[in-house]
Design a protein around this motif. Structure first.
Motif, short mmCIF file in Angstrom:
data_model
loop_
_atom_site.label_atom_id
_atom_site.label_comp_id
_atom_site.label_asym_id
_atom_site.label_seq_id
_atom_site.Cartn_x
_atom_site.Cartn_y
_atom_site.Cartn_z
N THR A 26 0.90 -1.13 0.09
CA THR A 26 0.03 0.01 0.06
C THR A 26 0.78 1.31 0.24
OG1 THR A 26 -2.06 1.10 0.91
CG2 THR A 26 -0.17 0.35 2.46
N TYR A 27 0.31 2.45 -0.04
CA TYR A 27 0.90 3.67 -0.01
C TYR A 27 0.07 4.70 0.62
CZ TYR A 27 -2.13 4.23 -4.20
OH TYR A 27 -3.39 4.50 -5.11
N SER A 28 0.87 5.58 1.60
CA SER A 28 0.03 6.43 2.30
C SER A 28 1.26 7.12 3.01
CB SER A 28 -0.73 5.70 3.36
OG SER A 28 -1.20 6.24 4.29
N THR A 29 0.57 8.34 3.59
CA THR A 29 2.02 9.13 4.36
C THR A 29 1.50 8.99 5.85
OG1 THR A 29 -0.12 10.94 4.48
CG2 THR A 29 1.58 11.18 2.79
N GLY A 30 0.34 8.12 6.27
CA GLY A 30 0.41 7.82 7.91
C GLY A 30 -0.77 7.05 8.27
N ASN A 31 -2.00 7.54 8.52
CA ASN A 31 -3.18 6.65 8.84
C ASN A 31 -3.51 5.52 8.25
OD1 ASN A 31 -3.20 8.26 11.03
ND2 ASN A 31 -4.45 9.68 10.58
N HIS A 32 -3.76 5.70 6.78
CA HIS A 32 -3.93 4.57 5.99
C HIS A 32 -2.89 3.23 6.00
CE1 HIS A 32 -5.40 1.97 2.53
NE2 HIS A 32 -3.99 2.18 2.20
N ALA A 33 -1.71 3.88 6.20
CA ALA A 33 -0.59 2.91 6.22
C ALA A 33 -0.69 2.06 7.42
CB ALA A 33 0.78 3.62 6.00
#
Length: 315
Positions: free
Chosen positions: A71-78
């Motif tokens: 996955t890819y994300s800056t924060g909370n989704h990760a």
């Protein structure tokens, strides 16, 4: 298309993993806003944000978990996907754009996922994530165009409307749009008299502008609010919002900071910027909702060191 049955199924599915989060009213906050305000506290989730509901739902329903996920994300989704992956023993790789929040990198790694920094923007990072998934055979999980994620996020609104079916409106912060889409679906079935109003930073208005224009558009990201720093819109939540969303409000980063300060002082709640955006939207429409029954979702409490410094400087 995700529907209320999917949300209710997800609620049963995650019930043994995530207890219901509290929703409280605070008399001092009510007086300051001029309305009866219920705060839904997603900041108390084990990852500090609402997105964990979607991650657990998706991984629980994934038939071939052994292949692993990317996955890819800056924060909370990760953190959501990393948490669910650890829960189900799934190998997880997370890609982030350049200069990520060190605290969020540490949180993802502590959950057992690997973190790779690739790309100057989230659009570039998404491309690298697709390439990695193709090379390794892992399942690519996007941040928004995932029906199971929307169904999982919808469980918070199922909880909300079960507790307060008499709400006049709910304000929902928007980054990718999964929360607002889920709120629309749940409200239509469980609280049809409740208006759903989305809120986004005016310094990153891609979802707002896409909804207004009825077309997916990209916009520059100038906000300092990490959870709202999304430069593109996503087709799946936009389709739901176009059909069901009542209104969409833009607020400034300074408005969000003031709402953070109000939550801290009047509701004893430390919210990250995205978690305070719903209250900022309500404050922008204070006259319209005076004396009404309104809910705001504190979507997360993962404020990093720089954000905490900005907040403390205003106290």
């Amino acid at each position: 298309m995700t529907g209320i049955r999917d949300i209710l199924d997800a609620r049963r599915l995650i019930a043994h993993q995530l207890p219901e989060t509290p929703m409280w009213s605070y008399p001092v906050l009510d007086a300051a806003v001029g309305a009866e305000v219920s705060v839904k506290h997603e900041n108390v989730q084990p990852t500090g944000a609402f997105k964990v509901r979607g991650g657990i739902t998706l991984l629980a329903r994934m038939a071939d978990r052994g292949r692993g996920v990317v996955t890819y994300s800056t924060g909370n989704h990760a953190q959501s996907i990393a948490y669910a992956s650890r829960l189900y023993g799934v190998p997880c790789a997370v890609l982030m754009p350049e200069n990520p929040n060190p605290a969020k990198v540490a949180a993802v790694e502590a959950l057992g996922a690997t973190v790779e920094v690739r790309g100057a923007t989230m659009v570039e990072t998404a491309g690298h994530a697709r390439d990695l998934a193709e090379r390794t055979g892992r399942r690519l999980i996007g941040p928004a165009d995932e029906p199971d994620i929307i169904a999982g996020v919808g469980t918070l609104y199922a909880e909300m409307f079960a507790a307060r079916p008499d709400l006049d409106a709910v304000f929902v912060p928007v980054g990718s749009g999964t929360g607002a889409a889920a709120a629309c679906l749940a409200a239509a079935a469980l609280a049809p008299g409740c208006r759903v109003i989305a809120v986004q930073s005016a310094q990153a208005p891609a979802a707002h502008d896409s909804w207004r224009l009825n077309a997916l558009v990209n916009r520059p990201v100038k906000t300092v609010v990490e959870g709202l720093a999304t430069g593109s819109a996503f087709a799946t939540p936009q389709a739901v919002m176009r059909a069901r969303l009542d209104d969409f409000v833009l607020v400034g980063d300074d408005d969000i900071l003031r709402a953070q300060r109000m939550l801290l002082g009047e509701a004893h709640t430390l919210a990250e910027g995205a978690g305070a955006a719903a209250l900022a939207g309500l404050l922008a429409r204070r006259e319209e909702f005076a004396g009404r029954r309104v809910a705001v979702v504190c979507t997360g409490g993962n404020a990093g060191p720089a954000e905490l410094a900005r907040l403390l400087a205003t106290l």
